[in-house]
Design a protein around this motif. Structure first.
Motif, mmCIF file in Angstrom:
data_model
loop_
_atom_site.group_PDB
_atom_site.id
_atom_site.type_symbol
_atom_site.label_atom_id
_atom_site.label_comp_id
_atom_site.label_asym_id
_atom_site.label_seq_id
_atom_site.Cartn_x
_atom_site.Cartn_y
_atom_site.Cartn_z
ATOM 1 N N SER A 28 53.321 32.470 60.920
ATOM 2 C CA SER A 28 52.585 32.923 62.282
ATOM 3 C C SER A 28 53.410 33.385 63.336
ATOM 4 O O SER A 28 52.988 34.283 63.990
ATOM 5 C CB SER A 28 51.721 31.792 62.596
ATOM 6 N N VAL A 29 54.624 32.973 63.249
ATOM 7 C CA VAL A 29 55.433 33.307 64.476
ATOM 8 C C VAL A 29 56.728 34.588 64.011
ATOM 9 O O VAL A 29 57.487 34.786 64.703
ATOM 10 C CB VAL A 29 56.381 32.318 65.159
ATOM 11 N N TYR A 30 56.345 34.989 62.679
ATOM 12 C CA TYR A 30 57.402 35.935 61.953
ATOM 13 C C TYR A 30 56.823 37.187 62.256
ATOM 14 O O TYR A 30 55.300 37.362 62.239
ATOM 15 C CB TYR A 30 57.387 35.472 60.640
ATOM 16 N N VAL A 31 57.647 38.021 62.414
ATOM 17 C CA VAL A 31 57.178 39.627 62.258
ATOM 18 C C VAL A 31 56.917 39.726 60.902
ATOM 19 O O VAL A 31 57.614 39.188 59.810
ATOM 20 C CB VAL A 31 58.376 40.429 62.652
ATOM 21 N N SER A 50 53.745 42.777 64.656
ATOM 22 C CA SER A 50 54.184 41.894 65.558
ATOM 23 C C SER A 50 54.034 40.245 65.374
ATOM 24 O O SER A 50 52.819 40.477 64.692
ATOM 25 C CB SER A 50 54.407 42.145 67.134
ATOM 26 N N TRP A 51 54.666 39.370 65.549
ATOM 27 C CA TRP A 51 53.924 38.053 65.312
ATOM 28 C C TRP A 51 52.663 37.814 65.914
ATOM 29 O O TRP A 51 51.898 37.119 65.326
ATOM 30 C CB TRP A 51 55.067 36.860 65.946
ATOM 31 N N LYS A 72 46.504 35.205 60.916
ATOM 32 C CA LYS A 72 47.460 34.068 61.189
ATOM 33 C C LYS A 72 46.627 32.907 60.584
ATOM 34 O O LYS A 72 47.596 31.831 60.354
ATOM 35 C CB LYS A 72 47.957 33.792 62.788
ATOM 36 N N ALA A 96 59.268 38.975 55.699
ATOM 37 C CA ALA A 96 59.021 38.383 57.106
ATOM 38 C C ALA A 96 60.137 37.975 57.732
ATOM 39 O O ALA A 96 61.077 37.589 56.949
ATOM 40 C CB ALA A 96 57.989 37.111 56.886
ATOM 41 N N TYR A 98 62.451 37.093 61.921
ATOM 42 C CA TYR A 98 62.409 36.940 63.151
ATOM 43 C C TYR A 98 62.915 38.029 63.836
ATOM 44 O O TYR A 98 63.371 37.993 65.088
ATOM 45 C CB TYR A 98 63.472 35.577 63.386
ATOM 46 N N TRP A 101 59.780 43.812 65.742
ATOM 47 C CA TRP A 101 58.935 44.524 64.993
ATOM 48 C C TRP A 101 58.835 46.044 64.912
ATOM 49 O O TRP A 101 58.545 46.526 64.028
ATOM 50 C CB TRP A 101 57.497 43.991 65.494
#
Length: 122
Positions: A28-31, A50-51, A72, A96, A98, A101
């Protein structure tokens, strides 16, 4: 782990929806991004998100025809492909990472799926 699905054979002008299911960790926090590789060609960027899901970025070749999205809660990303053309034929990969994006570089991504084949007939 990322697993793509939804590829297949479609006629030109048709639509497909690719899915990218993430497992083993929360992405969920990944591009998230989609790339493709046609026979005899290098892998190329298609789209990224984007995340938060609030930012999207597309290659010029698919802008206006493809839509990237993510859920997500389901840890899943999607690529809706409309008005498909024979030149869209390729293996499609989700990724995916960090990274940024709003970038077309594969270096932004640390995790990759195995790919799903999309074949568009004329």
């Amino acid at each position: 782990q990322l697993v793509e699905s939804g590829g297949g054979l479609v006629q030109a002008g048709g639509s497909l929806r690719l899915s990218c299911a993430a497992s083993g960790r929360s992405f969920s926090v990944y591009v998230m991004g989609w790339f493709r590789q046609a026979p005899g060609k290098e892998r190329e960027f298609v789209a990224s998100i984007s995340w938060s899901g609030g930012g999207t970025y597309y290659a010029d070749s698919v802008k206006g025809r493809f839509t990237i999205s993510r859920d997500k809660a389901k840890n899943t990303g999607y690529l809706q492909m409309n008005s498909l053309k024979p030149e869209d034929t390729a293996v499609y990969y989700c990724a995916a990472g960090y990274g940024r994006w709003r970038s077309a570089s594969a270096n932004e991504y640390a995790y990759w799926g195995q790919g799903t084949q999309v074949l568009v007939s004329s």
